[in-house]
Design a protein around this motif. Structure first.
Motif, PDB file in Angstrom:
ATOM      1  N   LEU A  56     -10.007  12.406 -13.724  1.00 50.26           N
ATOM      2  CA  LEU A  56      -9.557  11.425 -14.330  1.00 50.26           C
ATOM      3  C   LEU A  56      -8.142  11.088 -14.718  1.00 50.26           C
ATOM      4  O   LEU A  56      -7.721   9.928 -14.554  1.00 50.26           O
ATOM      5  CB  LEU A  56     -10.304  11.319 -15.930  1.00 50.26           C
ATOM      6  CG  LEU A  56     -10.083  10.263 -16.948  1.00 50.26           C
ATOM      7  CD1 LEU A  56     -10.744   8.850 -16.381  1.00 50.26           C
ATOM      8  CD2 LEU A  56     -10.812  10.613 -18.217  1.00 50.26           C
ATOM      9  N   MET A  57      -7.324  11.919 -14.798  1.00 53.12           N
ATOM     10  CA  MET A  57      -5.990  11.757 -14.595  1.00 53.12           C
ATOM     11  C   MET A  57      -5.597  11.410 -13.510  1.00 53.12           C
ATOM     12  O   MET A  57      -4.559  10.667 -13.412  1.00 53.12           O
ATOM     13  CB  MET A  57      -5.155  13.143 -15.219  1.00 53.12           C
ATOM     14  CG  MET A  57      -4.008  13.347 -15.321  1.00 53.12           C
ATOM     15  SD  MET A  57      -3.185  14.801 -15.633  1.00 53.12           S
ATOM     16  CE  MET A  57      -3.486  14.754 -17.356  1.00 53.12           C
ATOM     17  N   ALA A  58      -5.957  11.709 -12.422  1.00 50.28           N
ATOM     18  CA  ALA A  58      -5.475  11.379 -11.133  1.00 50.28           C
ATOM     19  C   ALA A  58      -5.558   9.970 -11.069  1.00 50.28           C
ATOM     20  O   ALA A  58      -4.805   9.143 -10.698  1.00 50.28           O
ATOM     21  CB  ALA A  58      -6.315  12.128  -9.994  1.00 50.28           C
ATOM     22  N   GLU A  59      -7.053   9.490 -11.238  1.00 47.65           N
ATOM     23  CA  GLU A  59      -7.271   7.941 -11.097  1.00 47.65           C
ATOM     24  C   GLU A  59      -6.094   7.166 -12.220  1.00 47.65           C
ATOM     25  O   GLU A  59      -5.784   5.989 -11.858  1.00 47.65           O
ATOM     26  CB  GLU A  59      -8.706   7.845 -11.654  1.00 47.65           C
ATOM     27  CG  GLU A  59      -9.649   8.361 -10.511  1.00 47.65           C
ATOM     28  CD  GLU A  59     -10.424   7.572  -9.559  1.00 47.65           C
ATOM     29  OE1 GLU A  59      -9.776   6.334  -9.483  1.00 47.65           O
ATOM     30  OE2 GLU A  59     -10.913   8.108  -8.678  1.00 47.65           O
ATOM     31  N   GLY A 113       0.705  -1.082   0.002  1.00 45.66           N
ATOM     32  CA  GLY A 113      -0.043   0.062   0.048  1.00 45.66           C
ATOM     33  C   GLY A 113       1.009   1.231  -0.213  1.00 45.66           C
ATOM     34  O   GLY A 113       1.967   1.235   0.526  1.00 45.66           O
ATOM     35  N   ARG A 114       0.570   2.503  -0.566  1.00 45.52           N
ATOM     36  CA  ARG A 114       1.164   3.560  -0.928  1.00 45.52           C
ATOM     37  C   ARG A 114       0.264   4.532  -1.295  1.00 45.52           C
ATOM     38  O   ARG A 114      -0.494   4.329  -1.738  1.00 45.52           O
ATOM     39  CB  ARG A 114       2.300   2.944  -1.862  1.00 45.52           C
ATOM     40  CG  ARG A 114       3.262   4.206  -2.471  1.00 45.52           C
ATOM     41  CD  ARG A 114       4.506   4.113  -1.907  1.00 45.52           C
ATOM     42  NE  ARG A 114       5.068   5.556  -2.035  1.00 45.52           N
ATOM     43  CZ  ARG A 114       5.739   5.897  -2.943  1.00 45.52           C
ATOM     44  NH1 ARG A 114       6.108   5.014  -4.117  1.00 45.52           N
ATOM     45  NH2 ARG A 114       6.107   7.148  -2.986  1.00 45.52           N
ATOM     46  N   THR A 115       0.787   5.865  -1.062  1.00 43.88           N
ATOM     47  CA  THR A 115       0.100   6.862  -1.513  1.00 43.88           C
ATOM     48  C   THR A 115       1.344   7.765  -2.179  1.00 43.88           C
ATOM     49  O   THR A 115       2.336   7.771  -1.954  1.00 43.88           O
ATOM     50  CB  THR A 115      -0.418   7.761  -0.468  1.00 43.88           C
ATOM     51  OG1 THR A 115       0.423   8.162   0.617  1.00 43.88           O
ATOM     52  CG2 THR A 115      -1.671   6.831   0.084  1.00 43.88           C
ATOM     53  N   TRP A 116       0.894   8.776  -2.805  1.00 36.21           N
ATOM     54  CA  TRP A 116       1.635   9.720  -3.768  1.00 36.21           C
ATOM     55  C   TRP A 116       0.705  11.146  -3.746  1.00 36.21           C
ATOM     56  O   TRP A 116      -0.455  10.992  -3.865  1.00 36.21           O
ATOM     57  CB  TRP A 116       1.910   9.359  -5.200  1.00 36.21           C
ATOM     58  CG  TRP A 116       2.704   8.184  -5.256  1.00 36.21           C
ATOM     59  CD1 TRP A 116       3.976   7.912  -5.369  1.00 36.21           C
ATOM     60  CD2 TRP A 116       2.043   6.672  -5.378  1.00 36.21           C
ATOM     61  NE1 TRP A 116       4.493   6.617  -5.510  1.00 36.21           N
ATOM     62  CE2 TRP A 116       3.090   5.611  -5.589  1.00 36.21           C
ATOM     63  CE3 TRP A 116       0.791   6.144  -5.498  1.00 36.21           C
ATOM     64  CZ2 TRP A 116       3.080   4.358  -5.852  1.00 36.21           C
ATOM     65  CZ3 TRP A 116       0.598   4.836  -5.671  1.00 36.21           C
ATOM     66  CH2 TRP A 116       1.682   3.951  -5.727  1.00 36.21           C
ATOM     67  N   LEU A 117       1.429  12.049  -3.623  1.00 35.03           N
ATOM     68  CA  LEU A 117       1.058  13.278  -4.045  1.00 35.03           C
ATOM     69  C   LEU A 117       1.240  13.894  -5.231  1.00 35.03           C
ATOM     70  O   LEU A 117       2.666  13.700  -5.666  1.00 35.03           O
ATOM     71  CB  LEU A 117       1.241  14.355  -3.048  1.00 35.03           C
ATOM     72  CG  LEU A 117       0.766  14.139  -1.465  1.00 35.03           C
ATOM     73  CD1 LEU A 117       1.507  15.258  -0.472  1.00 35.03           C
ATOM     74  CD2 LEU A 117      -0.700  14.424  -1.382  1.00 35.03           C
ATOM     75  N   CYS A 118       0.418  14.344  -6.003  1.00 36.79           N
ATOM     76  CA  CYS A 118       0.805  14.834  -7.372  1.00 36.79           C
ATOM     77  C   CYS A 118      -0.178  16.092  -7.944  1.00 36.79           C
ATOM     78  O   CYS A 118      -1.310  16.210  -7.162  1.00 36.79           O
ATOM     79  CB  CYS A 118       0.816  13.770  -8.347  1.00 36.79           C
ATOM     80  SG  CYS A 118      -0.768  13.144  -8.897  1.00 36.79           S
ATOM     81  N   SER A 119       0.017  16.806  -8.643  1.00 33.77           N
ATOM     82  CA  SER A 119      -0.875  17.753  -9.409  1.00 33.77           C
ATOM     83  C   SER A 119      -1.187  17.138 -10.846  1.00 33.77           C
ATOM     84  O   SER A 119      -0.593  16.770 -11.408  1.00 33.77           O
ATOM     85  CB  SER A 119      -0.015  19.030  -9.517  1.00 33.77           C
ATOM     86  OG  SER A 119      -0.821  19.936  -9.946  1.00 33.77           O
ATOM     87  N   LEU A 131      -1.822   3.341 -13.174  1.00 38.49           N
ATOM     88  CA  LEU A 131      -0.521   3.139 -13.651  1.00 38.49           C
ATOM     89  C   LEU A 131       0.214   2.805 -12.625  1.00 38.49           C
ATOM     90  O   LEU A 131       1.026   1.718 -12.799  1.00 38.49           O
ATOM     91  CB  LEU A 131      -0.051   4.384 -14.505  1.00 38.49           C
ATOM     92  CG  LEU A 131       1.280   4.204 -15.020  1.00 38.49           C
ATOM     93  CD1 LEU A 131       1.511   2.952 -15.825  1.00 38.49           C
ATOM     94  CD2 LEU A 131       1.847   5.438 -15.787  1.00 38.49           C
ATOM     95  N   ARG A 132       0.427   3.441 -11.473  1.00 39.27           N
ATOM     96  CA  ARG A 132       1.507   3.180 -10.317  1.00 39.27           C
ATOM     97  C   ARG A 132       1.065   1.669  -9.966  1.00 39.27           C
ATOM     98  O   ARG A 132       1.769   0.924  -9.294  1.00 39.27           O
ATOM     99  CB  ARG A 132       1.359   4.350  -9.321  1.00 39.27           C
ATOM    100  CG  ARG A 132       1.885   5.469  -9.951  1.00 39.27           C
ATOM    101  CD  ARG A 132       1.972   6.528  -8.751  1.00 39.27           C
ATOM    102  NE  ARG A 132       2.458   7.852  -9.617  1.00 39.27           N
ATOM    103  CZ  ARG A 132       3.167   8.589  -8.933  1.00 39.27           C
ATOM    104  NH1 ARG A 132       3.701   8.345  -7.907  1.00 39.27           N
ATOM    105  NH2 ARG A 132       3.797   9.751  -9.675  1.00 39.27           N
ATOM    106  N   ALA A 133      -0.230   1.496  -9.469  1.00 41.40           N
ATOM    107  CA  ALA A 133      -0.607   0.012  -9.293  1.00 41.40           C
ATOM    108  C   ALA A 133      -0.005  -1.046 -10.214  1.00 41.40           C
ATOM    109  O   ALA A 133       0.526  -2.084  -9.831  1.00 41.40           O
ATOM    110  CB  ALA A 133      -2.108  -0.057  -8.924  1.00 41.40           C
ATOM    111  N   VAL A 134      -0.146  -0.761 -11.313  1.00 39.95           N
ATOM    112  CA  VAL A 134       0.164  -1.825 -12.162  1.00 39.95           C
ATOM    113  C   VAL A 134       1.689  -1.854 -12.304  1.00 39.95           C
ATOM    114  O   VAL A 134       2.243  -3.217 -12.499  1.00 39.95           O
ATOM    115  CB  VAL A 134      -0.344  -1.568 -13.650  1.00 39.95           C
ATOM    116  CG1 VAL A 134       0.647  -2.231 -14.937  1.00 39.95           C
ATOM    117  CG2 VAL A 134      -1.882  -1.591 -14.064  1.00 39.95           C
ATOM    118  N   GLN A 135       2.505  -0.763 -12.189  1.00 46.90           N
ATOM    119  CA  GLN A 135       3.982  -0.741 -12.123  1.00 46.90           C
ATOM    120  C   GLN A 135       4.340  -1.513 -10.871  1.00 46.90           C
ATOM    121  O   GLN A 135       5.420  -2.310 -10.892  1.00 46.90           O
ATOM    122  CB  GLN A 135       4.464   0.677 -12.109  1.00 46.90           C
ATOM    123  CG  GLN A 135       4.347   1.438 -13.447  1.00 46.90           C
ATOM    124  CD  GLN A 135       4.700   2.744 -13.370  1.00 46.90           C
ATOM    125  OE1 GLN A 135       4.122   3.383 -12.462  1.00 46.90           O
ATOM    126  NE2 GLN A 135       5.147   3.442 -14.477  1.00 46.90           N
TER     127      GLN A 135
END
Length: 144
Positions: free
Chosen positions: A34-37, A23-29, A42-46
């Motif tokens: 839709l882009m956030a999801e 489990g992990r979280t990231w902050l991004c802009s 993508l990060r989950a697949v990676q």
């Protein structure tokens, strides 16, 4: 942080019994939800690929995103075109990676983690030592 323009992405990886694997979280802009999801997916697949997992069902409460990930012939919005392309590239050599839509109620752990991260109430790497409130939510979620 609520009005800072940041979005929190949350990933919850579980085995078929509901046990937390990662489990992990990231902050991004991002420009849109839709882009956030899409970035979270993508990060989950990676992460699954990095962990060497070979059979994974990626779930999201964003039905549109799941449709884009599943259907290669579907035209993509420009804002997520490259993200979906990367998701499909990762999955092209992993035939047992699949995508599934789940109602928001089934995604409440990830939603809580993302909201709490934005408020500074949840660490980025929480899986090995979740906050007590999250632990209760995980236990309730595993039972239901």
């Amino acid at each position: 942080m609520p009005n800072s323009g940041l979005t929190a992405l949350a990933m919850v990886g579980r085995d078929s019994y509901g046990k937390i694997l990662t489990g992990r979280t990231w902050l991004c802009s991002t420009a849109s939800s839709l882009m956030a999801e899409a970035n979270a997916l993508l990060r989950a697949v990676q992460s699954a690929a990095d962990m060497g997992l070979d059979q994974v069902i990626f779930e999201s409460d964003n039905e549109t995103l799941i449709s884009y990930a599943q259907h290669a012939n579907q035209p993509l919005p420009w804002e997520i075109h490259s993200i979906i392309h990367n998701i499909r590239s990762f999955c092209s050599s992993r035939p047992n990676f699949s995508f599934s839509f789940i109602p928001r109620a089934g995604n409440r752990v990830a939603d809580w983690i993302a909201r709490s991260t934005l408020k500074g109430q949840c660490p980025f790497y929480w899986a090995h030592c979740p906050p007590d409130i999250l632990l209760q939510l995980l236990l309730t979620d595993a039972v239901s």
